[in-house]
Design a protein around this motif. Structure first.
Motif, PDB file in Angstrom:
ATOM      1  N   GLN A   1      36.709  26.917  72.268  1.00  0.00           N
ATOM      2  CA  GLN A   1      36.530  25.925  73.325  1.00  0.00           C
ATOM      3  C   GLN A   1      36.518  24.479  72.837  1.00  0.00           C
ATOM      4  O   GLN A   1      37.023  23.591  73.494  1.00  0.00           O
TER       5      GLN A   1
ATOM      6  N   SER B   1      44.594  26.890  82.143  1.00  0.00           N
ATOM      7  CA  SER B   1      43.235  27.438  82.060  1.00  0.00           C
ATOM      8  C   SER B   1      42.903  27.893  80.641  1.00  0.00           C
ATOM      9  O   SER B   1      41.748  28.122  80.310  1.00  0.00           O
ATOM     10  N   LYS B   2      43.920  28.016  79.791  1.00  0.00           N
ATOM     11  CA  LYS B   2      43.690  28.433  78.403  1.00  0.00           C
ATOM     12  C   LYS B   2      43.693  27.241  77.438  1.00  0.00           C
ATOM     13  O   LYS B   2      43.375  27.384  76.272  1.00  0.00           O
TER      14      LYS B   2
ATOM     15  N   GLN C   1      44.788  20.607  79.486  1.00  0.00           N
ATOM     16  CA  GLN C   1      44.032  20.985  80.684  1.00  0.00           C
ATOM     17  C   GLN C   1      43.710  19.718  81.474  1.00  0.00           C
ATOM     18  O   GLN C   1      44.378  19.407  82.443  1.00  0.00           O
TER      19      GLN C   1
END
Lengths: 154, 448
Positions: free
Chosen positions: B106, B156-157, B181
């Motif tokens: 993340q 979204s990734k 993103q």
């Protein structure tokens, strides 16, 4: 002849029941089109998404468990027994878990899309492991989550 | 005479004492096949490391005040693990590098700045990274002229182009951000200037969460899902930005949610699904914007308080305004806005229509209930309906109106400049043509 009508009736019954989400199962998230019912933010972080599925088959999606809680507060009738089920996802696997069965790790500094700091897991061990890895926070079960003061309530 | 100069001389010598500090600063050269990290370890505060072109497969940890400069073709490849460059020192300059292949966690990033201040990240190319530049708990960093793209996957990734988490006083200028993103993510930040950046083909161009005192000027956000997304923030200024072509079916040019004190001035908000949307917005000022060719020009949802709209041009929006929620007045008491579907008279000749413009027609309300009635857009029956409503204006749910609607569009500054340039060339050609004609006529006469 009777057999044919019977078969037709059966098929249409199957069709109709197939359209209804009578089992109140959660629905897949499509990050391309789904947005949070409360805050309008796109559901880009799929594993943080939550859902409310009502007995009428309506599915409401949220980007963050905090938004779901706000929604359920606003829509008081959903709190009645069997009116709706609330789902969260296990942040590691993306598995859907009923809110009542889930465990959560909480610390104001844990990242979530709407910064409420509650991260959900399918079992207590995973939540405890997360708290241990992060070196901060506490584990909440369903009962302690009910007493939790959300950032939107402050 | 000497006596007078003495203090000056002392100061001069004192200054000399300080200057030699810099002469100890060394310059290292890293050649292809060598390790940049080793050079960093051997360097001292103030040193410069010049990196020759080539691919360097390593991750860097920068924990001292150094200047790293790459030549054209200098590539640092993180090998798909963690951050490519981690900065934990202040006053670092990183310039001219291509930084690629971070991990996919993340927070994994091309450059991660952690608790470090006044660093300059300049003219780098970041690609195939989760996040481009991540700045956590740091102040006054400058991110200038970088080019950033994430990896090849669904948004979204991916991570964000520039993510700022808790910190003050950064400057972001002239960065080019594509396919991430969110282009620029403000997460609990304050006092930031964002100038002349370009963000496209991402989820949100800029995403403001729990942030305040931010100035975004002359940026261009285009072809994202939503251009500018503002939530739970305060004191945000949007000046002269271009917010165009957010045509995703749930996209917005600007979406302001639970935010107060926003200034939206001189922007071009063109060709978006919804141009400008306010939901629980307060003390917003929207002045002199071009809000044109959007599917829905202006949207109000929920409770919005104390917002003023003056001298905006609402032109060619399929649905000019879509209103639900509370009653509200749109003008500031002196001037309202230009609405191209306003049809009343200016009898006094002051440029302001005599009748109030009522936002959100019956048709818009019908559309909200039955979206497929869009099919009847501009049909005679809908026009008749709208006209009838204007005569008997009482069906409305929310009473949102502009008491001082303008009968002519407001001339915008940028537009005026374009026009003067555009007119120069045809004007010159015209003059040449006239001169040629005169020449032909005179010449022709003489010949005959």
């Amino acid at each position: 002849m009777i057999n044919k009508t019977g078969a037709l009736l059966l098929m249409s019954a199957a069709l109709i029941s197939g359209c209804q989400n009578s089992t109140m199962e959660p629905e897949e998230i499509n990050p391309e089109i789904d947005v949070c019912e409360v805050c309008n933010m796109g559901l880009a972080h799929e594993h943080f998404a939550t859902e409310v599925v009502t007995a009428d088959g309506e599915v409401y999606k949220f980007d963050d468990i905090g938004c779901m809680d706000e929604f359920v507060e606003m829509e008081a009738h959903l709190k009645e027994e069997n009116a709706a089920k609330q789902y969260v996802r296990d942040v590691d696997t993306g598995e859907w878990v009923e809110l009542e069965k889930a465990f959560h790790a909480y610390h104001p500094d844990f990242w979530t899309p709407m910064a409420n700091g509650v991260v959900s897991f399918k079992d207590k061990e995973s939540a405890e492991k997360y708290v241990k890895d992060q070196g901060m926070g506490e584990v909440l079960d369903y009962e302690s989550l009910k007493k939790h003061e959300w950032s939107w309530e402050q | 005479m000497w006596r007078l100069k003495k203090p000056l001389a002392i100061i001069f010598f004192l200054l000399l004492l300080f200057i030699p500090m810099n002469t100890f600063a060394e310059e290292f050269k890293v050649e292809r096949g060598q390790s940049i990290q080793r050079a960093v370890e051997g360097a001292r505060n103030g040193d410069t490391i010049l990196v020759a072109p080539g691919v360097y497969k390593e991750s860097l940890m920068i924990n001292k005040e150094i200047y790293i400069k790459g030549e054209k073709g200098t590539i640092i490849d993180g090998g798909g693990n963690g951050n490519v460059i981690m900065v934990t020192a202040s006053n670092v300059v990183i310039e001219g590098l291509t930084i690629q292949n971070s991990g996919s966690g993340q927070e994994d990033s091309g450059i991660y700045i952690k608790k470090a201040h006044r660093n300059v990240i300049q003219n780098n190319t970041l690609k195939d990274v989760q996040n481009g530049i991540y700045i956590a708990n740091s102040n006054e960093n400058q991110i200038l002229g970088n080019s950033i793209t994430s990896n090849e996957s669904h948004f979204s990734k991916r991570g964000n182009g520039i993510h700022m988490f808790k910190g003050d006083g950064h400057l972001l200028k002239e960065n080019e951000i594509v396919n991430v993103q969110d282009g620029i993510y403000f997460d609990f930040t304050k006092g930031i200037k964002v100038l002349d950046n370009h963000v496209s083909e991402s989820r949100y161009g800029m995403h403001f969460m729990f942030s305040e005192e931010i100035l975004a000027e002359r940026n261009h956000v285009e072809k994202n899902v939503t251009g500018l997304m503002v939530m739970d923030s305060a004191g945000i200024d949007f000046i002269e930005n271009k917010v165009t072509d957010q045509f995703h079916f749930r996209g917005y040019g600007i979406l302001i949610y639970e935010t107060k004190d926003v200034l939206v001035e001189g922007n071009e908000i063109l060709r978006n699904s919804t141009g400008l949307s306010l939901e629980y917005g307060a003390d917003t000022q929207v002045n002199r914007n071009q809000i044109a060719a959007n599917q829905v020009g202006l949207e109000f949802m929920g409770k919005n308080e104390n917002n003023t709209f003056t001298e905006n041009n609402f032109i060619g929006n399929v649905v000019p305004s879509k209103i639900s929620g509370e009653d509200m007045r749109l003008d500031d008491g002196v001037k309202g806005n230009y609405w191209d579907d306003y049809s009343s008279f200016d009898l006094s000749g002051d440029g302001v229509g005599e009748e109030a413009y009522k936002a959100g027609s019956l048709y818009d309300r019908l559309l909200r209930k039955q979206p497929y009635w869009q099919f009847f857009f501009e049909s005679p029956s809908i026009k008749l309906w709208t006209k009838a409503e204007a005569l008997f204006p009482s069906f409305g749910t929310a009473d949102v109106y502009d008491a001082r609607p303008l009968v002519e569009p407001v001339a915008m500054l940028q537009e005026a400049q374009h026009h003067s340039k555009d007119r120069m060339v045809p004007g010159l050609i015209g003059i040449l043509f006239i001169l040629l004609s005169i020449f032909v006529i005179v010449k022709g006469r003489k010949l005959s």
